[in-house]
Design a protein around this motif. Structure first.
Motif, short mmCIF file in Angstrom:
data_model
loop_
_atom_site.label_atom_id
_atom_site.label_comp_id
_atom_site.label_asym_id
_atom_site.label_seq_id
_atom_site.Cartn_x
_atom_site.Cartn_y
_atom_site.Cartn_z
N PRO A 73 0.67 45.50 78.40
CA PRO A 73 0.15 44.21 77.91
C PRO A 73 -0.06 44.17 76.40
CG PRO A 73 -0.94 44.81 79.95
CD PRO A 73 -0.09 45.99 79.57
N ALA A 98 3.55 42.29 83.59
CA ALA A 98 2.37 42.77 82.86
C ALA A 98 1.12 42.07 83.36
CB ALA A 98 2.55 42.53 81.37
N ILE A 101 -1.58 38.61 81.23
CA ILE A 101 -1.04 37.72 80.22
C ILE A 101 -0.55 36.43 80.88
CG2 ILE A 101 0.62 37.44 78.34
CD1 ILE A 101 0.70 40.43 78.04
#
Length: 274
Positions: A73, A98, A101
Motif C-alpha cells: 500500500p 492492496a 486504498i
C-alpha cells in the motif's frame, strides 16, 4: 477471459498465487506478464509458470488490457504515478489487491476516469482456498467485473459488496480472519498441553480438529450454529466448555475485534489517501 493480456505489476506472493491459480485453470502463460524490481523473484516466477517477465512497468502497462496492482500500500501512489500517462492512453482495467486504498484514491492517482476493481484476498489464497471481497467503481463494465471475479475464483471464492465502505468489514472478517483462527489454534493447543498432552499430540489434535470442523461447515447443508448444537449433548463435556466461553463473552469479544479491525481499516485508508 483468456483473450486478455494480463499484467501483474509488483508481483509478490499474492500475485504469484493468483498467477498459479489462473494457469491451473487454463489461462495461457504467454498472456501473463509479471513485473518486479527483484530480477531473482522474476526469474523464479518465469521458471515456475513460464510467464513473461519485465522490470519496466510502463512498457508492460502499455501492452496489456488488465493490470493487477500488487505492490504494498505505501508504494501504490508511486506506482500509479509512474504508469498514469500510459493508463490514460490505453484505459486498461485496473485490479488492486492492496489493502486499504480506496478506488476513488486509485482513480485520482491514475489520472481519472479509470475502470477499477478493488479486491481483498487473504493468505489462504496461497493454497488455493482463499476468500476475497470485491468492489468495482461505476466505470468498470460488467465484462470487466466478470473478469476480476473469475480471476479471484482461481484461488478460492469471491464475493461482491455494493458499497466500498463494506470493504473494511471484508478486511476485518476474511482479510484478517486467518489470524483469528491461528490464535484459537494456538490457545487450544496450549490448553491441551496444560491438560496433560504432549506438545506434538496437542498440536496434531488441534490442527486436525480445526481442519475437520472447517470442512464440515463448508460441506454441510446447515449453518455453524446447528452444527454446534449437534455436537453439544445436554450436560456433557462440550456444553461445559461452551458455557465457559459464553460466560467469558466470547461472541461479544469477536464483535469488538472485528469492529476494531474495520475501524483501523478506515483509518489506514484515510492516511493512505493523504
Amino acid at each position: 477471459m483468456q483473450n486478455l493480456k494480463l499484467a501483474f505489476l509488483g508481483a509478490g506472493n499474492m500475485s504469484g498465487s493468483i498467477i498459479g491459480g489462473l494457469i491451473a485453470t487454463g489461462y495461457a502463460p504467454e498472456q501473463i506478464t509479471a513485473t518486479r524490481r527483484s530480477e531473482e523473484r522474476l526469474q523464479s516466477l518465469k521458471a515456475q509458470y513460464a510467464v513473461n517477465i519485465s522490470t519496466d512497468n510502463c512498457a508492460t502497462a502499455a501492452s496489456h488490457q488488465v493490470l493487477v496492482l500488487g505492490v504494498k500500500p505505501q508504494m501504490m501512489k508511486a506506482l500509479c504515478e509512474e504508469i498514469r500517462d500510459t493508463v490514460q492512453i490505453h484505459k486498461p482495467l485496473i485490479i488492486s489487491v492492496a489493502a486499504g486504498i480506496r478506488a476513488e484514491t486509485l482513480d485520482r492517482w491514475l489520472g481519472g476516469n479509470v475502470a477499477i476493481v478493488r479486491t481483498m484476498p487473504n493468505t489462504p489464497s496461497l493454497l488455493g482456498v482463499g476468500a476475497a471481497g470485491l468492489y468495482a467503481n461505476a466505470i468498470a463494465s460488467e465484462a470487466e467485473k466478470q473478469f476480476a471475479d473469475q480471476m479471484m475464483q482461481a484461488v478460492g471464492i469471491s464475493v461482491w459488496v455494493n458499497a466500498e465502505a463494506e470493504m473494511d468489514a471484508v478486511t476485518a472478517v476474511s482479510g484478517s480472519g486467518p489470524a483469528y483462527f491461528f490464535l484459537a489454534m494456538e490457545a487450544l493447543q496450549k490448553a491441551g498441553q496444560e491438560a496433560g498432552l504432549s506438545e506434538e499430540v496437542a498440536r496434531q489434535l488441534t490442527l486436525q480438529t480445526a481442519l475437520g470442523a472447517a470442512r464440515m461447515a463448508v460441506e454441510s447443508d446447515v449453518d455453524a450454529a446447528e452444527l454446534r448444537r449437534r455436537v453439544t449433548s445436554p450436560g456433557g463435556t462440550t456444553e461445559q466448555a461452551l458455557n465457559t466461553f459464553n460466560a467469558g463473552g466470547l461472541t461479544e469479544l469477536y464483535a469488538k475485534a472485528v469492529a476494531a479491525a474495520a475501524h483501523r481499516g478506515k483509518e489506514l485508508a484515510e492516511l493512505l489517501d493523504q
